[in-house]
Motif scaffolding. Structure first.
Motif: not given
Length: 278
Positions: A130-145
């Motif tokens: 149900s929260e796929r977009k939120k999880l994608s944003a979390d993965v993106q922020s961790i990878l970017d850092a």
């Protein structure tokens, strides 16, 4: 000998020109090294190098797309699944992308795989679905850092597929069916409560005004009379003919043989209408 040396010199000059002259496109940059030491980032356009002394590494600045292969993930509620994703990134600092990491493309891919497993393993199955977009944003922020030190900017991560086993699919279907049944029962109970509350309010209003009760009673009789295939027996309330009895009492009655008032038979006997064929 001089005649044979001319072609050799021309070939050598051509090789030197190819080694010294480089043309970079608009989306390319050249990381130039002089005797193995970093000099600067050059381009786009024409770049001149000292042959055999300087060398360069081309770096593409366009956004690159990497398909993260399917990963075996165990959710927080111990559900096994396979998840794959798509990674979008680009190089923003060619110097760090070449010097700080050996091969930034496979390094970014491996880091994305491990980060995807780590982030999804901290959530339950319902959150993944149900929260796929939120999880994608979390993965993106961790990878970017983590890739910032490599001169790489991760612009987006999209979780593409969450594949479950057949047993888990059947379990989820049963859970969804039970949830729909629960909602249906709750809606039915709320409808019954609202209907009963409305009836209570209507009864209070009809009870406070006797004329309204009589009108409602007559309306009910009219509705019953619309059915011509039934026989209805109902008692007639005394309140309907009470005004007529009061008029008769005021008009007076003839005296009986013993000097007493003759009682009206309607007043002493209960009234009913029986066998009313509608």
């Amino acid at each position: 000998m001089f005649i044979y040396a001319i072609p050799v010199l021309v070939l050598a000059a051509f090789i030197v020109v190819l080694a010294a002259v480089k043309v970079l496109r608009e989306y390319e940059r050249a990381v130039v090294f002089t005797l193995g030491r970093f000099q600067r980032v050059r381009g786009p356009g024409l770049v001149l190098l000292f042959p055999f002394i300087q060398e360069m590494v081309r770096v593409d600045l366009r956004i690159q797309v990497i398909e993260i292969p399917s990963q075996d993930v165990i959710s927080r509620d111990n559900v096994s699944m396979k998840v794959d994703a798509v990674l979008y990134f680009n190089v923003v600092d060619p110097e760090r992308a070449i010097i700080h990491v050996q091969h930034y493309l496979p390094a970014t891919n491996m880091l994305a795989q491990t980060t995807l497993r780590a982030v999804l393993g901290q959530h339950e199955l319902d959150a993944m679905l149900s929260e796929r977009k939120k999880l994608s944003a979390d993965v993106q922020s961790i990878l970017d850092a983590q890739t910032e030190t490599w001169g790489i900017k991760v612009s987006n991560v999209e979780i593409r597929t969450v594949e479950l086993t057949d047993n888990m699919v059947r379990a989820i279907a049963k859970q969804a069916e039970a949830e729909r049944d629960r909602r249906a029962k709750v809606i039915h109970a709320e409808a019954e409560f609202q209907a009963s509350q409305t009836l209570v309010n209507a009864a209070k209003i009809l009870g406070s005004i006797p004329a309204a009760m009589q009108l409602r009673y007559l309306q009910t009789l009219t509705e019953i009379g619309a059915e011509r295939n039934s026989t209805v027996i109902f008692p007639m309330p005394i309140d309907i003919i009470k005004p007529f009895l009061e008029l008769l009492d005021k008009a007076g009655k003839p005296l009986g043989a013993n000097g007493a008032d003759r009682a009206s038979p309607l007043k002493d006997q209960p009234l009913a209408v029986s066998g009313a064929d509608a």
